[in-house]
Motif scaffolding. Structure first.
Motif, PDB file in Angstrom:
ATOM      1  N   PRO A 146     -11.681  10.067   1.713  1.00  0.00           N
ATOM      2  CA  PRO A 146     -11.096  10.957   2.704  1.00  0.00           C
ATOM      3  C   PRO A 146     -11.834  10.901   4.033  1.00  0.00           C
ATOM      4  CG  PRO A 146     -12.317  12.229   1.097  1.00  0.00           C
ATOM      5  CD  PRO A 146     -12.455  10.793   0.696  1.00  0.00           C
ATOM      6  N   THR A 147     -11.925   9.705   4.611  1.00  0.00           N
ATOM      7  CA  THR A 147     -12.524   9.527   5.934  1.00  0.00           C
ATOM      8  C   THR A 147     -11.408   9.079   6.863  1.00  0.00           C
ATOM      9  OG1 THR A 147     -12.980   7.225   5.391  1.00  0.00           O
ATOM     10  CG2 THR A 147     -14.745   8.794   4.991  1.00  0.00           C
ATOM     11  N   VAL A 148     -11.700   8.976   8.157  1.00  0.00           N
ATOM     12  CA  VAL A 148     -10.657   8.549   9.100  1.00  0.00           C
ATOM     13  C   VAL A 148     -10.109   7.185   8.685  1.00  0.00           C
ATOM     14  CG1 VAL A 148     -10.184   7.949  11.494  1.00  0.00           C
ATOM     15  CG2 VAL A 148     -11.683   9.865  10.978  1.00  0.00           C
ATOM     16  N   GLU A 149     -11.026   6.242   8.403  1.00  0.00           N
ATOM     17  CA  GLU A 149     -10.589   4.892   8.050  1.00  0.00           C
ATOM     18  C   GLU A 149      -9.861   4.876   6.712  1.00  0.00           C
ATOM     19  OE1 GLU A 149     -13.708   5.623   8.747  1.00  0.00           O
ATOM     20  OE2 GLU A 149     -14.422   4.388  10.412  1.00  0.00           O
ATOM     21  N   GLY A 150     -10.387   5.648   5.759  1.00  0.00           N
ATOM     22  CA  GLY A 150      -9.764   5.705   4.435  1.00  0.00           C
ATOM     23  C   GLY A 150      -8.357   6.274   4.519  1.00  0.00           C
ATOM     24  N   ASP A 151      -8.184   7.317   5.339  1.00  0.00           N
ATOM     25  CA  ASP A 151      -6.864   7.922   5.507  1.00  0.00           C
ATOM     26  C   ASP A 151      -5.900   6.945   6.187  1.00  0.00           C
ATOM     27  OD1 ASP A 151      -7.338  10.309   4.279  1.00  0.00           O
ATOM     28  OD2 ASP A 151      -8.001  11.347   6.095  1.00  0.00           O
ATOM     29  N   ALA A 152      -6.401   6.246   7.223  1.00  0.00           N
ATOM     30  CA  ALA A 152      -5.553   5.278   7.932  1.00  0.00           C
ATOM     31  C   ALA A 152      -5.094   4.192   6.968  1.00  0.00           C
ATOM     32  CB  ALA A 152      -6.330   4.663   9.094  1.00  0.00           C
ATOM     33  N   THR A 153      -6.044   3.722   6.134  1.00  0.00           N
ATOM     34  CA  THR A 153      -5.711   2.688   5.153  1.00  0.00           C
ATOM     35  C   THR A 153      -4.653   3.207   4.188  1.00  0.00           C
ATOM     36  OG1 THR A 153      -8.027   2.023   5.324  1.00  0.00           O
ATOM     37  CG2 THR A 153      -6.747   1.057   3.554  1.00  0.00           C
ATOM     38  N   ALA A 154      -4.827   4.456   3.744  1.00  0.00           N
ATOM     39  CA  ALA A 154      -3.866   5.050   2.808  1.00  0.00           C
ATOM     40  C   ALA A 154      -2.480   5.115   3.435  1.00  0.00           C
ATOM     41  CB  ALA A 154      -4.340   6.438   2.400  1.00  0.00           C
ATOM     42  N   HIS A 155      -2.401   5.527   4.692  1.00  0.00           N
ATOM     43  CA  HIS A 155      -1.099   5.612   5.361  1.00  0.00           C
ATOM     44  C   HIS A 155      -0.450   4.238   5.495  1.00  0.00           C
ATOM     45  CE1 HIS A 155      -2.103   9.767   6.806  1.00  0.00           C
ATOM     46  NE2 HIS A 155      -0.883   9.871   6.314  1.00  0.00           N
ATOM     47  N   PHE A 156      -1.257   3.254   5.826  1.00  0.00           N
ATOM     48  CA  PHE A 156      -0.739   1.892   5.978  1.00  0.00           C
ATOM     49  C   PHE A 156      -0.134   1.408   4.665  1.00  0.00           C
ATOM     50  CE2 PHE A 156      -0.904  -2.677   6.190  1.00  0.00           C
ATOM     51  CZ  PHE A 156      -0.610  -2.969   7.516  1.00  0.00           C
ATOM     52  N   ILE A 157      -0.853   1.662   3.567  1.00  0.00           N
ATOM     53  CA  ILE A 157      -0.370   1.208   2.256  1.00  0.00           C
ATOM     54  C   ILE A 157       0.851   2.020   1.824  1.00  0.00           C
ATOM     55  CG2 ILE A 157      -0.995   0.897  -0.169  1.00  0.00           C
ATOM     56  CD1 ILE A 157      -3.885   0.485   0.751  1.00  0.00           C
ATOM     57  N   ALA A 158       0.851   3.312   2.173  1.00  0.00           N
ATOM     58  CA  ALA A 158       1.997   4.167   1.822  1.00  0.00           C
ATOM     59  C   ALA A 158       3.270   3.644   2.494  1.00  0.00           C
ATOM     60  CB  ALA A 158       1.716   5.600   2.242  1.00  0.00           C
ATOM     61  N   ASP A 159       3.140   3.245   3.768  1.00  0.00           N
ATOM     62  CA  ASP A 159       4.298   2.662   4.476  1.00  0.00           C
ATOM     63  C   ASP A 159       4.804   1.423   3.755  1.00  0.00           C
ATOM     64  OD1 ASP A 159       4.231   4.562   6.398  1.00  0.00           O
ATOM     65  OD2 ASP A 159       3.221   3.334   7.928  1.00  0.00           O
ATOM     66  N   MET A 160       3.863   0.595   3.364  1.00  0.00           N
ATOM     67  CA  MET A 160       4.212  -0.658   2.689  1.00  0.00           C
ATOM     68  C   MET A 160       4.954  -0.359   1.387  1.00  0.00           C
ATOM     69  SD  MET A 160       1.480  -3.670   2.021  1.00  0.00           S
ATOM     70  CE  MET A 160       0.945  -3.310   0.368  1.00  0.00           C
ATOM     71  N   ALA A 161       4.426   0.621   0.634  1.00  0.00           N
ATOM     72  CA  ALA A 161       5.035   0.951  -0.660  1.00  0.00           C
ATOM     73  C   ALA A 161       6.432   1.522  -0.476  1.00  0.00           C
ATOM     74  CB  ALA A 161       4.151   1.938  -1.413  1.00  0.00           C
ATOM     75  N   SER A 162       6.584   2.342   0.563  1.00  0.00           N
ATOM     76  CA  SER A 162       7.902   2.962   0.745  1.00  0.00           C
ATOM     77  C   SER A 162       8.942   1.906   1.142  1.00  0.00           C
ATOM     78  CB  SER A 162       7.837   4.107   1.757  1.00  0.00           C
ATOM     79  OG  SER A 162       7.397   3.610   2.994  1.00  0.00           O
ATOM     80  N   ARG A 163       8.535   0.850   1.807  1.00  0.00           N
ATOM     81  CA  ARG A 163       9.453  -0.247   2.122  1.00  0.00           C
ATOM     82  C   ARG A 163       9.985  -0.880   0.842  1.00  0.00           C
ATOM     83  NH1 ARG A 163       5.800  -1.762   6.135  1.00  0.00           N
ATOM     84  NH2 ARG A 163       4.988  -3.518   4.960  1.00  0.00           N
ATOM     85  N   HIS A 164       9.181  -0.832  -0.213  1.00  0.00           N
ATOM     86  CA  HIS A 164       9.596  -1.422  -1.491  1.00  0.00           C
ATOM     87  C   HIS A 164      10.120  -0.359  -2.447  1.00  0.00           C
ATOM     88  CE1 HIS A 164       8.053  -5.432  -0.585  1.00  0.00           C
ATOM     89  NE2 HIS A 164       7.053  -4.823   0.026  1.00  0.00           N
ATOM     90  N   ASN A 165      10.367   0.836  -1.909  1.00  0.00           N
ATOM     91  CA  ASN A 165      10.898   1.952  -2.714  1.00  0.00           C
ATOM     92  C   ASN A 165      10.052   2.264  -3.939  1.00  0.00           C
ATOM     93  OD1 ASN A 165      13.140   2.520  -1.090  1.00  0.00           O
ATOM     94  ND2 ASN A 165      14.195   0.726  -1.931  1.00  0.00           N
ATOM     95  N   ILE A 166       8.747   2.279  -3.727  1.00  0.00           N
ATOM     96  CA  ILE A 166       7.866   2.609  -4.849  1.00  0.00           C
ATOM     97  C   ILE A 166       7.228   3.970  -4.576  1.00  0.00           C
ATOM     98  CG2 ILE A 166       5.650   1.970  -5.875  1.00  0.00           C
ATOM     99  CD1 ILE A 166       6.763  -0.932  -5.738  1.00  0.00           C
ATOM    100  N   LYS A 167       7.194   4.790  -5.606  1.00  0.00           N
ATOM    101  CA  LYS A 167       6.615   6.127  -5.486  1.00  0.00           C
ATOM    102  C   LYS A 167       5.139   5.993  -5.122  1.00  0.00           C
ATOM    103  CE  LYS A 167       5.796   9.984  -8.588  1.00  0.00           C
ATOM    104  NZ  LYS A 167       5.870  10.289 -10.035  1.00  0.00           N
ATOM    105  N   VAL A 168       4.708   6.748  -4.135  1.00  0.00           N
ATOM    106  CA  VAL A 168       3.316   6.617  -3.730  1.00  0.00           C
ATOM    107  C   VAL A 168       2.706   8.007  -3.566  1.00  0.00           C
ATOM    108  CG1 VAL A 168       4.026   6.346  -1.311  1.00  0.00           C
ATOM    109  CG2 VAL A 168       1.768   5.587  -2.008  1.00  0.00           C
ATOM    110  N   SER A 169       1.470   8.186  -4.020  1.00  0.00           N
ATOM    111  CA  SER A 169       0.829   9.499  -3.903  1.00  0.00           C
ATOM    112  C   SER A 169      -0.620   9.335  -3.482  1.00  0.00           C
ATOM    113  CB  SER A 169       0.897  10.238  -5.233  1.00  0.00           C
ATOM    114  OG  SER A 169       0.310   9.447  -6.238  1.00  0.00           O
TER     115      SER A 169
END
Lengths: 199, 199
Positions: A146-169
Motif C-alpha cells: 500500500p505505497t504510492v508505487e504499489g497502488d499505481a501498479t495495482a491500478h495498472f494491472i486492474a485496468d489490464m484485467a478488466s480489459r480481459h473481463n476478469i474479476k479483480v480485487s
C-alpha cells in the motif's frame, strides 16, 4: 596497514550483503575464520551454485532453480483459477505463512517506477496478460504494497484485467489486528472507514 | 511450503554468519539474487579461498594466508623489541588505527577460560614464551580486555614474563576521552583514581 590481502578481500566481499557495514563484515570474517570454517565453505559452495543456477519460475516469476517453482509445479495449486499478484518473493512467503490462500502467485519483482526505468515489461506484465488471455483465470487478487508505487501498479494491472473481463480485487487495508486506533496513522484509519463491512 | 530447495539452502547457509537471523538471511538471499549476482559470485569464491587457505602467522598467530602477517614480515616492525599482547585480530586493527604503537603484536585468539577448555596451550603461550626466551624482547604490553578473563590472562602472562626478567606492563584503564564522569561506572572510576599520574 590492514590484514593480509585475502583476509582484507574477504571482509570487503562480505560488504555486498545488505545491512553489512565495515565492522559487521570484519566480525563475520573473523568468526568464520575462528570457528565456522566448515559452514563457511558450505556457504561458499551454495552461494556459487545459487548465483549461477537460480532463475525465474516461467509461470509466476519467483526465484527457482527449476523450470517451475514448487507452488506452480504442485498439482493442487498450479491449476488454480485465482492468482495473487505480489511484489517480491518474500511476500509470497508472508502470504503462505497465513495459510489462508490456496491459489497461485504472480511475482512482479518490483513495482512500476518510470523514473527508475521500471515499466510494465520489467514487471513481466506481458506474461501475466498471457495468463489472463488463457481463459483459465477467474480472479486476480492484487496484494502489492500500500505505497504510492504499489497502488499505481495495482491500478495498472486492474485496468489490464478488466480489459480481459476478469474479476479483480485488492486486499483490504485498515487497522491491523492487535493494533490500537490511537497509534494508527490517519490515512490507514481513513481507508479502514472507507472499507467498512456490514456485520 | 517454502522456496525451491536451492534458494532454501542459500537462506539456511547464510545463517552461519554471526548476527544473521531467518529474516535477514532471507533478505540477503533475495537481494543477492535480484541485483547482486556478480558480487555474490565473487564473495563465494573469496570465501572458499579464505576458508581453505587462511592460517595463522607463525610469529604472532594472527590470521594470514602467508607464513608471516604483513606486520611481522615488515622490516621496520618485525624485529621490534616490544610486543603488544591482544585477544583478537580485530584488536590489532583497533590499536593500529591509533597509529601510536610501532612494535609487534601477539594475538592470543581468546582468553584463559578453563571451564571452556581454553588453557595456556590453546592461546599459544608456548610460542610467546619462545619469543621471550629468544632475548630479543625488551617489553611486553598486555592489552587484553579489562574483563575477569582478560585480567586473569594478563596476570598469567605477566608471571611468565617476570620469570624471564622481561619488563611487562598493562595498558591503562580509566575514564575514556570525551566521556563524562557522571556516566562512568564505579569500577572504571576506581581504576582511574588508582592509576592517577602526576602532572
Amino acid at each position: 596497514m590492514k590484514f593480509s590481502p585475502l583476509v582484507d578481500e574477504l571482509i570487503h566481499s562480505l560488504r555486498c550483503l545488505p545491512g553489512v557495514g565495515p565492522k559487521s563484515a570484519q566480525r563475520m570474517a573473523f568468526q568464520l575464520l575462528e570457528r565456522n570454517r566448515k559452514p563457511g565453505l558450505q556457504l561458499a559452495e551454495t552461494l556459487a551454485q545459487a548465483m549461477s543456477n537460480v532463475g525465474h519460475c516461467k509461470s509466476c516469476r519467483t526465484f527457482t532453480e527449476e523450470e517451475l517453482c514448487p507452488i506452480c509445479a504442485s498439482n493442487k495449486r498450479g491449476n488454480s483459477a485465482t492468482i495473487c499478484v505480489v511484489e517480491t518473493s518474500a511476500d509470497v512467503l508472508a502470504v503462505e505463512a497465513g495459510g489462508h490462500f490456496s491459489g497461485r502467485y504472480f511475482v512482479l519483482l518490483g513495482h512500476l517506477s518510470p523514473l527508475d526505468g521500471v515499466g510494465p515489461e520489467e514487471l513481466g506484465l506481458s506474461l501475466l496478460e498471457d495468463h489472463l488471455k488463457s481463459g483459465d483465470i477467474s480472479e486476480l487478487i492484487l496484494a502489492t504494497n500500500p505505497t504510492v508505487e504499489g497502488d499505481a501498479t495495482a491500478h495498472f494491472i486492474a485496468d489490464m484485467a478488466s480489459r480481459h473481463n476478469i474479476k479483480v480485487s485488492r486486499i483490504a487495508h485498515g487497522v491491523p489486528v492487535g493494533g490500537e486506533l490511537e497509534y494508527v496513522d490517519s490515512t490507514t484509519l481513513a481507508l479502514s472507514f472507507n472499507g467498512r463491512v456490514p456485520i
